[in-house]
Design a protein around this motif. Structure first.
Motif, PDB file in Angstrom:
ATOM      1  N   VAL A  62       3.006  78.848 -55.973  1.00 53.40           N
ATOM      2  CA  VAL A  62       4.368  78.353 -55.461  1.00 53.40           C
ATOM      3  C   VAL A  62       5.448  77.986 -56.478  1.00 53.40           C
ATOM      4  O   VAL A  62       6.509  77.852 -56.294  1.00 53.40           O
ATOM      5  N   GLU A  63       4.616  78.219 -57.822  1.00 48.91           N
ATOM      6  CA  GLU A  63       5.519  77.955 -59.200  1.00 48.91           C
ATOM      7  C   GLU A  63       6.219  79.309 -59.358  1.00 48.91           C
ATOM      8  O   GLU A  63       5.356  80.325 -59.661  1.00 48.91           O
ATOM      9  N   LYS A  64       7.478  79.468 -59.734  1.00 50.76           N
ATOM     10  CA  LYS A  64       8.079  80.671 -60.061  1.00 50.76           C
ATOM     11  C   LYS A  64       7.460  81.356 -61.413  1.00 50.76           C
ATOM     12  O   LYS A  64       7.359  80.513 -62.291  1.00 50.76           O
ATOM     13  N   GLY A  65       7.192  82.397 -61.398  1.00 51.50           N
ATOM     14  CA  GLY A  65       6.603  82.994 -62.502  1.00 51.50           C
ATOM     15  C   GLY A  65       5.274  82.726 -62.905  1.00 51.50           C
ATOM     16  O   GLY A  65       4.382  83.381 -63.826  1.00 51.50           O
ATOM     17  N   ALA A  66       4.561  81.566 -62.092  1.00 48.90           N
ATOM     18  CA  ALA A  66       3.225  81.597 -62.497  1.00 48.90           C
ATOM     19  C   ALA A  66       2.318  82.796 -61.993  1.00 48.90           C
ATOM     20  O   ALA A  66       2.642  83.453 -60.987  1.00 48.90           O
ATOM     21  N   ARG A  67       1.235  82.959 -62.518  1.00 45.46           N
ATOM     22  CA  ARG A  67       0.022  83.686 -62.250  1.00 45.46           C
ATOM     23  C   ARG A  67      -1.410  83.286 -62.288  1.00 45.46           C
ATOM     24  O   ARG A  67      -2.336  83.901 -62.383  1.00 45.46           O
ATOM     25  N   SER A  68      -1.428  81.929 -62.283  1.00 43.95           N
ATOM     26  CA  SER A  68      -2.645  81.282 -62.161  1.00 43.95           C
ATOM     27  C   SER A  68      -2.277  80.014 -61.347  1.00 43.95           C
ATOM     28  O   SER A  68      -1.156  79.463 -61.238  1.00 43.95           O
ATOM     29  N   ARG A  69      -3.299  79.280 -60.832  1.00 40.70           N
ATOM     30  CA  ARG A  69      -3.062  77.936 -60.168  1.00 40.70           C
ATOM     31  C   ARG A  69      -4.393  77.393 -60.038  1.00 40.70           C
ATOM     32  O   ARG A  69      -5.545  77.782 -60.171  1.00 40.70           O
ATOM     33  N   THR A  70      -4.346  76.103 -59.878  1.00 38.36           N
ATOM     34  CA  THR A  70      -5.687  75.225 -59.612  1.00 38.36           C
ATOM     35  C   THR A  70      -5.813  74.988 -58.163  1.00 38.36           C
ATOM     36  O   THR A  70      -4.784  74.655 -57.560  1.00 38.36           O
ATOM     37  N   VAL A  71      -7.221  74.935 -57.658  1.00 38.52           N
ATOM     38  CA  VAL A  71      -7.492  74.912 -56.404  1.00 38.52           C
ATOM     39  C   VAL A  71      -8.327  73.745 -56.309  1.00 38.52           C
ATOM     40  O   VAL A  71      -9.496  73.979 -56.979  1.00 38.52           O
ATOM     41  N   VAL A  72      -8.182  72.796 -55.379  1.00 40.38           N
ATOM     42  CA  VAL A  72      -9.062  71.868 -55.039  1.00 40.38           C
ATOM     43  C   VAL A  72      -9.816  72.188 -53.890  1.00 40.38           C
ATOM     44  O   VAL A  72      -9.406  72.374 -52.766  1.00 40.38           O
ATOM     45  N   PHE A  73     -11.248  72.174 -54.042  1.00 39.70           N
ATOM     46  CA  PHE A  73     -12.160  72.550 -52.884  1.00 39.70           C
ATOM     47  C   PHE A  73     -12.802  71.350 -52.261  1.00 39.70           C
ATOM     48  O   PHE A  73     -13.428  70.633 -53.066  1.00 39.70           O
ATOM     49  N   PRO A  74     -12.642  71.263 -51.195  1.00 39.92           N
ATOM     50  CA  PRO A  74     -13.274  70.000 -50.231  1.00 39.92           C
ATOM     51  C   PRO A  74     -14.933  70.398 -50.393  1.00 39.92           C
ATOM     52  O   PRO A  74     -15.298  71.514 -50.662  1.00 39.92           O
ATOM     53  N   ASP A  75     -15.730  69.518 -50.246  1.00 41.12           N
ATOM     54  CA  ASP A  75     -17.263  69.717 -50.244  1.00 41.12           C
ATOM     55  C   ASP A  75     -17.553  70.874 -49.232  1.00 41.12           C
ATOM     56  O   ASP A  75     -16.911  71.278 -48.471  1.00 41.12           O
ATOM     57  N   GLY A  76     -18.664  71.705 -49.549  1.00 36.78           N
ATOM     58  CA  GLY A  76     -19.095  72.492 -48.820  1.00 36.78           C
ATOM     59  C   GLY A  76     -19.186  73.871 -49.704  1.00 36.78           C
ATOM     60  O   GLY A  76     -19.032  73.642 -50.887  1.00 36.78           O
ATOM     61  N   LYS A  77     -19.202  74.859 -49.052  1.00 37.74           N
ATOM     62  CA  LYS A  77     -19.471  76.255 -49.673  1.00 37.74           C
ATOM     63  C   LYS A  77     -18.040  77.188 -49.245  1.00 37.74           C
ATOM     64  O   LYS A  77     -17.931  77.092 -48.177  1.00 37.74           O
ATOM     65  N   TRP A  78     -17.601  77.870 -50.216  1.00 42.73           N
ATOM     66  CA  TRP A  78     -16.176  78.830 -50.029  1.00 42.73           C
ATOM     67  C   TRP A  78     -16.554  80.294 -50.322  1.00 42.73           C
ATOM     68  O   TRP A  78     -16.796  80.175 -51.675  1.00 42.73           O
ATOM     69  N   LYS A  79     -15.986  80.802 -49.677  1.00 46.46           N
ATOM     70  CA  LYS A  79     -15.986  82.354 -49.864  1.00 46.46           C
ATOM     71  C   LYS A  79     -14.466  82.803 -50.331  1.00 46.46           C
ATOM     72  O   LYS A  79     -13.686  82.716 -49.412  1.00 46.46           O
ATOM     73  N   SER A  80     -14.390  83.254 -51.391  1.00 47.61           N
ATOM     74  CA  SER A  80     -12.933  83.709 -51.620  1.00 47.61           C
ATOM     75  C   SER A  80     -12.381  84.990 -51.249  1.00 47.61           C
ATOM     76  O   SER A  80     -13.525  85.772 -50.872  1.00 47.61           O
ATOM     77  N   ASP A  81     -11.482  85.343 -51.329  1.00 48.81           N
ATOM     78  CA  ASP A  81     -10.657  86.542 -50.778  1.00 48.81           C
ATOM     79  C   ASP A  81     -11.439  87.558 -51.391  1.00 48.81           C
ATOM     80  O   ASP A  81     -11.491  88.955 -51.045  1.00 48.81           O
ATOM     81  N   GLU A  82     -11.863  87.439 -52.720  1.00 47.58           N
ATOM     82  CA  GLU A  82     -12.557  88.366 -53.498  1.00 47.58           C
ATOM     83  C   GLU A  82     -13.927  88.435 -53.350  1.00 47.58           C
ATOM     84  O   GLU A  82     -14.548  89.131 -54.299  1.00 47.58           O
ATOM     85  N   GLY A  83     -14.629  87.720 -52.629  1.00 47.33           N
ATOM     86  CA  GLY A  83     -15.835  87.599 -52.365  1.00 47.33           C
ATOM     87  C   GLY A  83     -16.744  86.703 -53.288  1.00 47.33           C
ATOM     88  O   GLY A  83     -18.051  86.843 -52.809  1.00 47.33           O
ATOM     89  N   LYS A  84     -15.992  85.905 -54.051  1.00 49.61           N
ATOM     90  CA  LYS A  84     -16.931  85.013 -54.860  1.00 49.61           C
ATOM     91  C   LYS A  84     -17.169  83.726 -54.170  1.00 49.61           C
ATOM     92  O   LYS A  84     -16.222  83.377 -53.189  1.00 49.61           O
ATOM     93  N   ILE A  85     -18.215  83.233 -54.448  1.00 51.41           N
ATOM     94  CA  ILE A  85     -18.579  81.942 -53.690  1.00 51.41           C
ATOM     95  C   ILE A  85     -18.531  80.792 -54.407  1.00 51.41           C
ATOM     96  O   ILE A  85     -18.851  80.832 -55.694  1.00 51.41           O
ATOM     97  N   ILE A  86     -17.689  79.883 -54.081  1.00 53.30           N
ATOM     98  CA  ILE A  86     -17.320  78.597 -54.730  1.00 53.30           C
ATOM     99  C   ILE A  86     -18.240  77.351 -54.247  1.00 53.30           C
ATOM    100  O   ILE A  86     -17.841  77.108 -52.890  1.00 53.30           O
ATOM    101  N   LYS A  87     -18.602  76.787 -54.905  1.00 47.20           N
ATOM    102  CA  LYS A  87     -19.235  75.390 -54.357  1.00 47.20           C
ATOM    103  C   LYS A  87     -18.210  74.152 -54.448  1.00 47.20           C
ATOM    104  O   LYS A  87     -17.564  74.030 -55.432  1.00 47.20           O
ATOM    105  N   GLY A  88     -18.362  73.424 -53.325  1.00 46.81           N
ATOM    106  CA  GLY A  88     -17.114  72.621 -52.913  1.00 46.81           C
ATOM    107  C   GLY A  88     -17.196  71.372 -53.877  1.00 46.81           C
ATOM    108  O   GLY A  88     -18.450  71.259 -54.558  1.00 46.81           O
ATOM    109  N   GLY A  89     -16.077  70.507 -53.610  1.00 42.26           N
ATOM    110  CA  GLY A  89     -16.218  69.133 -54.446  1.00 42.26           C
ATOM    111  C   GLY A  89     -15.835  69.500 -56.009  1.00 42.26           C
ATOM    112  O   GLY A  89     -15.835  68.860 -56.829  1.00 42.26           O
ATOM    113  N   THR A  90     -15.291  70.688 -56.040  1.00 45.49           N
ATOM    114  CA  THR A  90     -14.773  71.193 -57.266  1.00 45.49           C
ATOM    115  C   THR A  90     -13.167  71.463 -57.646  1.00 45.49           C
ATOM    116  O   THR A  90     -12.945  71.608 -56.368  1.00 45.49           O
TER     117      THR A  90
END
Length: 108
Positions: A62-90
């Motif tokens: 949402v920041e103009k010109g940005a090409r990265s961002r921080t994502v806060v994950f709730p507990d659990g396991k999450w699969k990204s649109d790119e197929g990566k698995i992320i452990k929640g709580g991070t």
């Protein structure tokens, strides 16, 4: 890029329709702030990512010109649109090219 985003919307069409039907019966929003989806989890200050239903975390840039961002994950396991698995709580920093809308699907 617009065509790719339209195809993404089409791909999620059934889910969005199901969420709309549920919302019409329960009043529960289709798009939820993180704090509503995960009460009492410290998500009250997160304003730039949201949940689509209970299963998809969306983290647009949402920041103009940005090409990265921080994502806060709730507990659990999450699969990204790119197929990566992320452990929640991070919290992680992701690279976001202009043609990507980052989203993460909750895994069981």
């Amino acid at each position: 890029i617009c065509l790719d985003m339209a195809k993404l919307h089409e791909k999620m069409g059934t889910l969005i329709l199901d969420l709309a039907k549920k919302a019409s019966m329960t009043g529960e929003p289709i798009v939820k702030p993180m704090a509503l989806a995960f009460p009492k989890s410290g998500m009250e200050t997160i304003k730039d990512q949201f949940m689509l239903g209970d299963e998809i975390l969306v983290a647009p840039v949402v920041e103009k010109g940005a090409r990265s961002r921080t994502v806060v994950f709730p507990d659990g396991k999450w699969k990204s649109d790119e197929g990566k698995i992320i452990k929640g709580g991070t919290t992680i920093e992701i690279i976001v090219p202009l043609d990507r809308l980052p989203y993460f699907t909750k895994q069981n």
